[in-house]
Scaffold this active site. Sequence first.
Site, PDB file in Angstrom:
ATOM      1  N   ARG A 168       0.806  -1.217  -0.261  1.00 45.85           N
ATOM      2  CA  ARG A 168      -0.228   0.267  -0.280  1.00 45.85           C
ATOM      3  C   ARG A 168       1.076   1.022  -0.250  1.00 45.85           C
ATOM      4  NH1 ARG A 168      -3.404  -2.380  -2.436  1.00 45.85           N
ATOM      5  NH2 ARG A 168      -5.626  -2.690  -0.648  1.00 45.85           N
ATOM      6  N   HIS A 190      -1.510   0.143 -10.104  1.00 52.15           N
ATOM      7  CA  HIS A 190      -1.820  -0.885  -9.125  1.00 52.15           C
ATOM      8  C   HIS A 190      -2.713  -2.119  -9.790  1.00 52.15           C
ATOM      9  CE1 HIS A 190      -4.296  -0.878  -5.075  1.00 52.15           C
ATOM     10  NE2 HIS A 190      -3.711  -1.975  -5.362  1.00 52.15           N
TER      11      HIS A 190
HETATM   12  P1  NAP Z   1      -1.838 -10.476   5.360  1.00 52.14           P
HETATM   13  O1  NAP Z   1      -1.714 -12.004   5.245  1.00 52.14           O
HETATM   14  O2  NAP Z   1      -2.778  -9.409   6.446  1.00 52.14           O
HETATM   15  O3  NAP Z   1       0.484 -10.398   5.984  1.00 52.14           O
HETATM   16  C1  NAP Z   1      -0.376  -8.985   6.302  1.00 52.14           C
HETATM   17  C2  NAP Z   1       1.174  -9.141   6.453  1.00 52.14           C
HETATM   18  O4  NAP Z   1       2.132  -7.782   6.966  1.00 52.14           O
HETATM   19  C3  NAP Z   1       1.869  -9.949   7.771  1.00 52.14           C
HETATM   20  O5  NAP Z   1       3.142 -10.733   7.669  1.00 52.14           O
HETATM   21  C4  NAP Z   1       1.850  -8.712   9.109  1.00 52.14           C
HETATM   22  O6  NAP Z   1       2.713  -9.444  10.052  1.00 52.14           O
HETATM   23  C5  NAP Z   1       3.064  -8.135   8.070  1.00 52.14           C
HETATM   24  N1  NAP Z   1       2.397  -6.943   9.343  1.00 52.14           N
HETATM   25  C6  NAP Z   1       1.558  -6.109   9.520  1.00 52.14           C
HETATM   26  N2  NAP Z   1       1.838  -4.660  10.112  1.00 52.14           N
HETATM   27  C7  NAP Z   1       3.051  -4.860  10.343  1.00 52.14           C
HETATM   28  C8  NAP Z   1       3.813  -3.867  10.818  1.00 52.14           C
HETATM   29  N3  NAP Z   1       3.588  -2.478  11.767  1.00 52.14           N
HETATM   30  N4  NAP Z   1       5.074  -4.193  11.167  1.00 52.14           N
HETATM   31  C9  NAP Z   1       5.689  -5.277  10.864  1.00 52.14           C
HETATM   32  N5  NAP Z   1       4.585  -6.732   9.463  1.00 52.14           N
HETATM   33  C10 NAP Z   1       3.657  -6.208   9.732  1.00 52.14           C
HETATM   34  O7  NAP Z   1      -1.722  -9.822   4.071  1.00 52.14           O
HETATM   35  P2  NAP Z   1      -1.595 -10.127   2.369  1.00 52.14           P
HETATM   36  O8  NAP Z   1      -3.125 -10.625   1.814  1.00 52.14           O
HETATM   37  O9  NAP Z   1      -0.403 -10.976   2.581  1.00 52.14           O
HETATM   38  O10 NAP Z   1      -2.253  -8.726   1.569  1.00 52.14           O
HETATM   39  C11 NAP Z   1      -0.888  -7.429   1.889  1.00 52.14           C
HETATM   40  C12 NAP Z   1      -1.737  -6.374   1.981  1.00 52.14           C
HETATM   41  O11 NAP Z   1      -1.491  -6.553   0.222  1.00 52.14           O
HETATM   42  C13 NAP Z   1      -2.669  -6.052   1.715  1.00 52.14           C
HETATM   43  O12 NAP Z   1      -3.396  -5.865   2.958  1.00 52.14           O
HETATM   44  C14 NAP Z   1      -3.186  -5.096   0.312  1.00 52.14           C
HETATM   45  O13 NAP Z   1      -2.653  -3.770   1.065  1.00 52.14           O
HETATM   46  C15 NAP Z   1      -2.033  -5.552  -0.426  1.00 52.14           C
HETATM   47  N6  NAP Z   1      -2.653  -5.545  -1.713  1.00 52.14           N
HETATM   48  C16 NAP Z   1      -1.826  -5.912  -2.755  1.00 52.14           C
HETATM   49  C17 NAP Z   1      -2.504  -5.781  -3.817  1.00 52.14           C
HETATM   50  C18 NAP Z   1      -2.670  -4.818  -5.632  1.00 52.14           C
HETATM   51  O14 NAP Z   1      -2.457  -5.133  -6.183  1.00 52.14           O
HETATM   52  N7  NAP Z   1      -1.369  -4.320  -4.955  1.00 52.14           N
HETATM   53  C19 NAP Z   1      -3.280  -6.289  -4.004  1.00 52.14           C
HETATM   54  C20 NAP Z   1      -3.290  -8.225  -2.761  1.00 52.14           C
HETATM   55  C21 NAP Z   1      -3.065  -6.758  -2.319  1.00 52.14           C
HETATM   56  P3  NAP Z   1       2.260 -10.902  10.703  1.00 52.14           P
HETATM   57  O15 NAP Z   1       2.718 -11.719   9.849  1.00 52.14           O
HETATM   58  O16 NAP Z   1       3.215 -10.729  11.767  1.00 52.14           O
HETATM   59  O17 NAP Z   1       1.796 -10.972  11.373  1.00 52.14           O
END
Ligand code: NAP
Length: 308
Positions: free
Chosen positions: A223, A271
């Site tokens: 993000r 995006h």
């Molecule tokens: P997720 O499973 O919730 O994983 C989030 C990761 O970020 C987890 O490993 C979490 O740590 C870590 N995290 C969160 N806050 C943190 C902090 N303050 N310090 C350190 N680590 C932190 O989410 P996901 O499914 O992988 O998706 C991740 C993000 O990708 C989404 O939220 C979205 O914004 C983005 N996304 C972008 C697109 C695009 O087209 N560009 C498409 C899909 C998603 P823990 O494992 O320890 O909880």
Amino acid sequence: MSIAIAISNRSAKTLINALKTQLPNVEVRNWHEYEAGADVKFAVCWQQPSELWSHLPHLQVVSSLGAGVDGLVYDMNRPSVLNITRIVDPSLSAQMADYVLATILNHQRNMQTYWRAQQEGQWIFKRRNVGNHVTILGAGEIGLAVARKLHLNGYQVSTWSQSLKEADYICTSYVGMEQLIDSVKNADVVISVLPATTQTNDVIGEALFTAMPEQGYFINVGRGNTVDEQALINALNSADIAGAALDVFKQEPLPEHHPFWQLPQLTITPHISAITDQGEVVQQIAENYRRFTLGKALNNQVDVNRGY
Ligand code: NAP
């Protein structure tokens, strides 16, 4: 029983038809097609309009159409009692892993330079950018899929997250703010797949770019809120890092006069690194609807206090 669809920036036709097939006895309509105050308890949202909440005041569950939930968690008008769920989709993770691998290879093989040279009819030679240490910031569903793909392609992968990760494809798992800078010191490529939360605002800034090696390359597919944009511009202009690729931005679409457009070391995509396939995710939305009506625990529920 009924489901409301509140999706602003794309057609919801595929989703509506697929949900009707999955749940033949359930009414599925765009939110504004329901009468104000209608007894609709379940909605699917993406960039939902702010009037949704007053129009359908009985909503209890909202499913994000994507993996990201910041648009729901930080929607100040939403009822605080709402349960928020999100999409966890192998196809989304696979798309993201492909995008990241392609972007790294484009950088390492100087494909942008050759593309520009071709436009100008120039025959030039450039050595490839070597280095196979990568650090992934955010090691959740998508970050770990990216990690596996890069590992399979010969990269040494480290991760940074809130909690420790243990897997044979991860060299070092860094944890917490105090280890953020250490996590990027030896990284030829730093990839952010972090969610937007109040804790991740501008977490990628001057200190991080200064700590990266000079040949370092930065990719953001998480993000836009996570990156201090002026710090990135400074890092690119002063050659603290070699280049960057951004798929997400603080403001989207990226404004016409934003300085990012002028930086040749920067690759911009709108995006698109991982796009939810409405046909593929319909089953998990329908399953959560069934679970809700039966009073069962919902799948992929979001921790609103944590923000993701
Ligand atoms: P997720 O499973 O919730 O994983 C989030 C990761 O970020 C987890 O490993 C979490 O740590 C870590 N995290 C969160 N806050 C943190 C902090 N303050 N310090 C350190 N680590 C932190 O989410 P996901 O499914 O992988 O998706 C991740 C993000 O990708 C989404 O939220 C979205 O914004 C983005 N996304 C972008 C697109 C695009 O087209 N560009 C498409 C899909 C998603 P823990 O494992 O320890 O909880």
